[in-house]
Design a protein around this motif. Structure first.
Motif, PDB file in Angstrom:
ATOM      1  N   ALA A  65     -40.076 -39.024  32.355  1.00  0.00           N
ATOM      2  CA  ALA A  65     -39.637 -40.151  33.186  1.00  0.00           C
ATOM      3  C   ALA A  65     -40.079 -39.968  34.637  1.00  0.00           C
ATOM      4  CB  ALA A  65     -38.126 -40.313  33.098  1.00  0.00           C
ATOM      5  N   GLY A  66     -40.078 -38.712  35.090  1.00  0.00           N
ATOM      6  CA  GLY A  66     -40.438 -38.437  36.478  1.00  0.00           C
ATOM      7  C   GLY A  66     -41.873 -38.842  36.776  1.00  0.00           C
ATOM      8  N   ARG A  67     -42.785 -38.503  35.852  1.00  0.00           N
ATOM      9  CA  ARG A  67     -44.194 -38.813  36.067  1.00  0.00           C
ATOM     10  C   ARG A  67     -44.585 -40.160  35.467  1.00  0.00           C
ATOM     11  NH1 ARG A  67     -46.555 -34.073  33.112  1.00  0.00           N
ATOM     12  NH2 ARG A  67     -48.539 -35.121  33.452  1.00  0.00           N
ATOM     13  N   GLY A  68     -43.689 -40.715  34.642  1.00  0.00           N
ATOM     14  CA  GLY A  68     -43.985 -42.024  34.039  1.00  0.00           C
ATOM     15  C   GLY A  68     -45.096 -41.964  33.010  1.00  0.00           C
ATOM     16  N   VAL A  69     -45.204 -40.850  32.271  1.00  0.00           N
ATOM     17  CA  VAL A  69     -46.248 -40.717  31.244  1.00  0.00           C
ATOM     18  C   VAL A  69     -45.656 -40.119  29.968  1.00  0.00           C
ATOM     19  CG1 VAL A  69     -48.118 -40.390  32.907  1.00  0.00           C
ATOM     20  CG2 VAL A  69     -46.870 -38.392  32.052  1.00  0.00           C
ATOM     21  N   THR A  70     -46.370 -40.292  28.844  1.00  0.00           N
ATOM     22  CA  THR A  70     -46.005 -39.575  27.628  1.00  0.00           C
ATOM     23  C   THR A  70     -46.943 -38.392  27.477  1.00  0.00           C
ATOM     24  OG1 THR A  70     -47.498 -40.842  26.188  1.00  0.00           O
ATOM     25  CG2 THR A  70     -45.271 -41.722  26.498  1.00  0.00           C
ATOM     26  N   VAL A  71     -46.384 -37.285  26.979  1.00  0.00           N
ATOM     27  CA  VAL A  71     -47.157 -36.043  26.895  1.00  0.00           C
ATOM     28  C   VAL A  71     -47.111 -35.533  25.461  1.00  0.00           C
ATOM     29  CG1 VAL A  71     -47.386 -33.695  27.789  1.00  0.00           C
ATOM     30  CG2 VAL A  71     -46.434 -35.499  29.245  1.00  0.00           C
ATOM     31  N   SER A  72     -48.247 -35.117  24.958  1.00  0.00           N
ATOM     32  CA  SER A  72     -48.326 -34.610  23.590  1.00  0.00           C
ATOM     33  C   SER A  72     -47.452 -33.371  23.421  1.00  0.00           C
ATOM     34  CB  SER A  72     -49.771 -34.266  23.254  1.00  0.00           C
ATOM     35  OG  SER A  72     -49.822 -33.682  21.977  1.00  0.00           O
ATOM     36  N   MET A  73     -46.737 -33.341  22.280  1.00  0.00           N
ATOM     37  CA  MET A  73     -45.858 -32.201  22.000  1.00  0.00           C
ATOM     38  C   MET A  73     -46.587 -31.357  20.958  1.00  0.00           C
ATOM     39  SD  MET A  73     -41.973 -32.872  20.960  1.00  0.00           S
ATOM     40  CE  MET A  73     -41.105 -31.571  20.131  1.00  0.00           C
ATOM     41  N   ARG A  74     -47.562 -30.612  21.418  1.00  0.00           N
ATOM     42  CA  ARG A  74     -48.428 -29.896  20.478  1.00  0.00           C
ATOM     43  C   ARG A  74     -47.673 -28.811  19.729  1.00  0.00           C
ATOM     44  NH1 ARG A  74     -51.464 -30.356  24.784  1.00  0.00           N
ATOM     45  NH2 ARG A  74     -53.078 -31.948  24.718  1.00  0.00           N
ATOM     46  N   GLY A  75     -48.165 -28.522  18.520  1.00  0.00           N
ATOM     47  CA  GLY A  75     -47.653 -27.348  17.822  1.00  0.00           C
ATOM     48  C   GLY A  75     -46.505 -27.645  16.893  1.00  0.00           C
ATOM     49  N   LYS A  76     -45.839 -28.799  17.093  1.00  0.00           N
ATOM     50  CA  LYS A  76     -44.692 -29.068  16.232  1.00  0.00           C
ATOM     51  C   LYS A  76     -45.118 -29.796  14.958  1.00  0.00           C
ATOM     52  CE  LYS A  76     -39.963 -29.666  16.445  1.00  0.00           C
ATOM     53  NZ  LYS A  76     -38.905 -30.662  16.364  1.00  0.00           N
ATOM     54  N   GLU A  77     -46.406 -30.126  14.888  1.00  0.00           N
ATOM     55  CA  GLU A  77     -46.856 -31.019  13.822  1.00  0.00           C
ATOM     56  C   GLU A  77     -46.747 -30.410  12.425  1.00  0.00           C
ATOM     57  OE1 GLU A  77     -46.974 -33.986  14.881  1.00  0.00           O
ATOM     58  OE2 GLU A  77     -46.733 -33.041  16.830  1.00  0.00           O
ATOM     59  N   GLU A  78     -47.135 -29.144  12.308  1.00  0.00           N
ATOM     60  CA  GLU A  78     -47.162 -28.561  10.956  1.00  0.00           C
ATOM     61  C   GLU A  78     -45.741 -28.359  10.431  1.00  0.00           C
ATOM     62  OE1 GLU A  78     -46.264 -24.926  13.196  1.00  0.00           O
ATOM     63  OE2 GLU A  78     -47.377 -26.761  13.579  1.00  0.00           O
ATOM     64  N   ALA A  79     -44.751 -28.501  11.317  1.00  0.00           N
ATOM     65  CA  ALA A  79     -43.376 -28.241  10.905  1.00  0.00           C
ATOM     66  C   ALA A  79     -42.770 -29.403  10.102  1.00  0.00           C
ATOM     67  CB  ALA A  79     -42.510 -27.962  12.119  1.00  0.00           C
ATOM     68  N   HIS A  80     -43.475 -30.529   9.975  1.00  0.00           N
ATOM     69  CA  HIS A  80     -42.906 -31.680   9.273  1.00  0.00           C
ATOM     70  C   HIS A  80     -42.927 -31.496   7.761  1.00  0.00           C
ATOM     71  CE1 HIS A  80     -41.797 -34.471  12.401  1.00  0.00           C
ATOM     72  NE2 HIS A  80     -42.873 -34.119  13.060  1.00  0.00           N
ATOM     73  N   ASP A  81     -42.321 -30.417   7.308  1.00  0.00           N
ATOM     74  CA  ASP A  81     -42.252 -30.150   5.872  1.00  0.00           C
ATOM     75  C   ASP A  81     -40.813 -29.728   5.622  1.00  0.00           C
ATOM     76  OD1 ASP A  81     -42.492 -29.424   3.273  1.00  0.00           O
ATOM     77  OD2 ASP A  81     -44.217 -28.095   3.569  1.00  0.00           O
ATOM     78  N   TYR A  82     -39.945 -30.734   5.443  1.00  0.00           N
ATOM     79  CA  TYR A  82     -38.511 -30.459   5.487  1.00  0.00           C
ATOM     80  C   TYR A  82     -37.911 -30.046   4.141  1.00  0.00           C
ATOM     81  CZ  TYR A  82     -38.622 -32.581  10.122  1.00  0.00           C
ATOM     82  OH  TYR A  82     -38.877 -32.863  11.438  1.00  0.00           O
ATOM     83  N   ARG A  83     -38.705 -30.144   3.070  1.00  0.00           N
ATOM     84  CA  ARG A  83     -38.245 -29.730   1.734  1.00  0.00           C
ATOM     85  C   ARG A  83     -36.811 -30.228   1.453  1.00  0.00           C
ATOM     86  NH1 ARG A  83     -38.591 -24.253   3.658  1.00  0.00           N
ATOM     87  NH2 ARG A  83     -38.652 -25.454   5.581  1.00  0.00           N
ATOM     88  N   TYR A  84     -36.635 -31.528   1.578  1.00  0.00           N
ATOM     89  CA  TYR A  84     -35.325 -32.132   1.285  1.00  0.00           C
ATOM     90  C   TYR A  84     -34.908 -31.830  -0.149  1.00  0.00           C
ATOM     91  CZ  TYR A  84     -35.556 -35.336   5.339  1.00  0.00           C
ATOM     92  OH  TYR A  84     -35.602 -35.899   6.589  1.00  0.00           O
ATOM     93  N   PHE A  85     -33.642 -31.541  -0.343  1.00  0.00           N
ATOM     94  CA  PHE A  85     -33.117 -31.530  -1.713  1.00  0.00           C
ATOM     95  C   PHE A  85     -31.635 -31.858  -1.652  1.00  0.00           C
ATOM     96  CE2 PHE A  85     -32.657 -27.125  -0.296  1.00  0.00           C
ATOM     97  CZ  PHE A  85     -31.394 -26.767  -0.726  1.00  0.00           C
ATOM     98  N   PRO A  86     -31.064 -32.382  -2.738  1.00  0.00           N
ATOM     99  CA  PRO A  86     -29.655 -32.793  -2.718  1.00  0.00           C
ATOM    100  C   PRO A  86     -28.752 -31.612  -2.371  1.00  0.00           C
ATOM    101  CG  PRO A  86     -30.749 -33.609  -4.679  1.00  0.00           C
ATOM    102  CD  PRO A  86     -31.713 -32.668  -4.026  1.00  0.00           C
ATOM    103  N   ASP A  87     -27.784 -31.825  -1.495  1.00  0.00           N
ATOM    104  CA  ASP A  87     -26.899 -30.736  -1.093  1.00  0.00           C
ATOM    105  C   ASP A  87     -25.890 -30.457  -2.209  1.00  0.00           C
ATOM    106  OD1 ASP A  87     -24.843 -29.110  -0.013  1.00  0.00           O
ATOM    107  OD2 ASP A  87     -25.576 -29.633   1.991  1.00  0.00           O
ATOM    108  N   PRO A  88     -25.964 -29.258  -2.799  1.00  0.00           N
ATOM    109  CA  PRO A  88     -25.069 -28.968  -3.927  1.00  0.00           C
ATOM    110  C   PRO A  88     -23.605 -28.799  -3.508  1.00  0.00           C
ATOM    111  CG  PRO A  88     -26.402 -27.049  -3.373  1.00  0.00           C
ATOM    112  CD  PRO A  88     -26.886 -28.149  -2.507  1.00  0.00           C
ATOM    113  N   ASP A  89     -23.348 -28.645  -2.199  1.00  0.00           N
ATOM    114  CA  ASP A  89     -21.968 -28.465  -1.734  1.00  0.00           C
ATOM    115  C   ASP A  89     -21.201 -29.786  -1.653  1.00  0.00           C
ATOM    116  OD1 ASP A  89     -22.254 -25.775  -1.484  1.00  0.00           O
ATOM    117  OD2 ASP A  89     -22.619 -25.808   0.686  1.00  0.00           O
TER     118      ASP A  89
END
Lengths: 476, 96
Positions: A252-276
């Motif tokens: 907000a201070g600079r009024g720009v969007t900045v790439s958030m590098r490095g977090k991309e490969e983490a989009h593998d959440y392996r969802y599964f039904p919560d047995p609890d």
């Protein structure tokens, strides 16, 4: 080339329950760090989460208010990832069977009403809060927020401009607040928004490559971030370059969007039904019970205001923007049954003061009964409209009633014809040249004479009488 | 026999689980996981065409608690097992 903007929003709304979603810890905001935790929300081994019934009912309210279909059977899933604000190593959320799907809401745009689709609404738990040390390489974790209930509301990619996205967000927040299930405070983070945005050539039906924007903590910032991103993507596309699908943070201070590098490969959440957690089954009877508890929503209230009070659509929209403002209007009209006059005063004088003060209507120093009293004084010709405006300012500043101010300052309008006539004579005697011009046809000068009379009476003369008597004296 | 899980996939899963495997362990895990998955194949011999998928052994739904505040842990207890604290927070290596 002309481009079309395509925007979809993901909104997280914190629910106003007393306790967390899966344990009985308090959700109170602002408690000392790590004093609202227990083995369940800290993710200790061997604990058993149990769903808070009120969370389901609040989520159902929102789903019904946005015309979603409530699935007869939904369940919770684990979303697996590592981050220090997530003590279990997974977030309990919903995945393939959310609470509600296929809804919509309507937004007002300059081109008229537009319907925006809602893909899904699901329940999940919030994460903790991280504070980063300014100098040392450590972060501090507060788990009070861990397990606070959220609903995630995912829109269809139906918005075509940053303005529409902002309008959608406001509409969504209005509904949440009408339902009294979320306070909708973006700055404090109880109402958060991520945006997906892409551009495509006008006329194309395929989507372009999108980016996801995060870290926008006000309506204004959402709009500014989207506007920046439209410009950034358009510049790249015009140069023939490709958009990189990525997450970008709004600065907000600079009024720009900045790439958030490095977090991309983490989009593998392996969802599964919560047995609890066992599934949630919602039958027709429960749906109807919740539906019948819904309050009048903004759309319905807006239509009623037009019908019942004969207000223009614009007034109705402004007045129903918040439930508190609508209630204020109705309380004032009950005491002074001229809806359009009340509406005018609220939309101009009252809202101007509130805006200047950055105050909400709940904190307005002029209660509806005081506004009604002021309008009565004006209606009965005790004070002129012009004086009423200055009295209102004083009411707002001091909290005093209209009558008290008018009496204390001797602001009653002069309606005594003899008194006004005397002033009229005086003014005409002092301005023989203008009188001559007027009589030779320069009738525009009437305004000048009115001004002179008002000046001498310090604005207290009844303007209608002044006009009449001036004309009589000048023409007679 | 065709591998059900490749060494590359083992490396990916290990990475997601924040496990640091050396090359020998990667080979060993790939073999073991394949052996386990082969064994699980046995289940495919059962005819389940008439059985609804489930995630629970018991057929229960709608277990709720009421929205009533109960006691939380004392902060000292909450922090007791933390590797590092400042007495108020859990302290972790800086993340952005």
């Amino acid at each position: 080339m002309q481009f079309e903007t395509v925007i979809g929003l993901e909104v997280h709304a914190q629910l106003l329950t007393k306790t967390k979603i899966f344990c009985s810890c308090s959700t109170e905001f602002g408690a000392p760090p790590n004093t609202h935790t227990c083995p369940v929300c800290l993710g200790m081994p061997g604990v058993l989460p149990v769903l808070n019934r009120t969370v389901v009912e609040y989520a159902m309210k929102m789903a019904l208010a946005t015309h979603c279909r409530i699935l007869p059977r939904c369940r919770f899933a684990r979303k697996n990832y590592f981050y220090p604000d997530l003590p279990k190593g997974y977030q309990i959320s919903q995945y393939e069977l959310p609470l509600g799907v296929d809804g919509w809401l309507e937004i007002e745009t300059e081109e008229g009403t537009r319907r925006i689709g809602i893909t899904r609404i699901h329940m999940e738990e919030d994460a903790g809060k991280l504070v980063h040390d300014e100098t040392q390489p450590v972060s501090y974790v507060d788990f009070n927020r861990t397990g606070v209930p959220l609903i995630e509301i995912v829109s269809e990619p139906d918005m075509r401009s940053p303005e529409e996205a902002a309008a959608y967000l406001r509409t969504l927040r209005d509904i949440l607040r009408y339902l009294e299930i979320c306070d909708g405070n973006m700055e404090e983070g109880s109402f958060r928004c991520d945006a997906n945005i892409s551009l495509r050539p006008v006329g194309s039906s395929e989507f372009g490559t999108k980016t996801e924007l995060k870290n926008m903590n006000s309506f204004r910032n959402v709009q500014r971030a989207l506007e920046f991103e439209v410009r950034r993507q358009r510049a790249l596309l015009e140069k023939g370059q490709a958009i990189v699908q990525e997450t970008r943070l709004w600065d907000a201070g600079r009024g720009v969007t900045v790439s958030m590098r490095g977090k991309e490969e983490a989009h593998d959440y392996r969802y599964f039904p919560d047995p609890d957690l066992v599934p949630v089954e919602i039958d027709e009877a429960w749906v109807e019970q919740v539906r019948s508890s819904l309050p009048e929503l903004p759309d319905a209230k807006r239509e009623r205001f037009v019908r019942q009070y004969d207000l223009p659509a614009y007034d109705a929209r402004v007045l129903t923007a918040s439930k508190d403002l609508a209630d204020y209007f109705e309380a004032a009209v009950a005491a002074f049954p001229q809806p359009k006059t009340v509406s005018n005063w609220i939309m101009s004088e009252l809202m101007r003061e509130l805006k200047r003060d950055e105050r909400e209507i709940e904190d307005c120093p002029v209660p509806p009964a005081h506004l009604a009293e002021l309008l009565q004084l004006m209606d009965r010709n005790v004070i002129s409209g012009k004086i009423a405006k200055s009295v209102f300012k004083e009411m707002y500043e001091t909290g005093a009633s209209a009558k008290a101010i008018v009496e204390a300052k001797g602001l009653e309008q002069v309606t005594d014809e003899g008194a006004i006539e005397a002033v009229v004579r005086e003014v005409l005697a002092e301005n023989p040249k203008e009188v001559e011009s007027f009589r030779q046809g320069k009738e525009k000068l009437l305004g000048f004479f009115v001004g002179q009379v008002m000046k001498k009476t310090r604005g207290k003369a009844n303007p209608k009488l002044v006009n009449e008597m001036l004309l009589k004296a000048l023409k007679g | 026999m065709k591998e059900k899980i490749t060494r590359e996939e083992v490396r990916h899963v290990a990475d997601l689980a924040r496990l640091d495997l050396n090359p020998d362990e990667e080979v060993q895990m790939t073999q073991q996981l394949n052996a386990i998955l082969d064994y699980m194949e046995k289940l495919n011999e059962v005819d389940t065409s008439q059985v609804e998928p489930t995630t629970h052994a018991v057929e229960r739904a709608n277990v709720f608690r009421e929205d009533v505040v109960g006691p939380s842990l004392q902060r000292d207890s909450a922090l007791a097992n933390a590797p590092q604290t400042d007495g108020v927070h859990f302290v972790v290596p800086k993340v952005i």
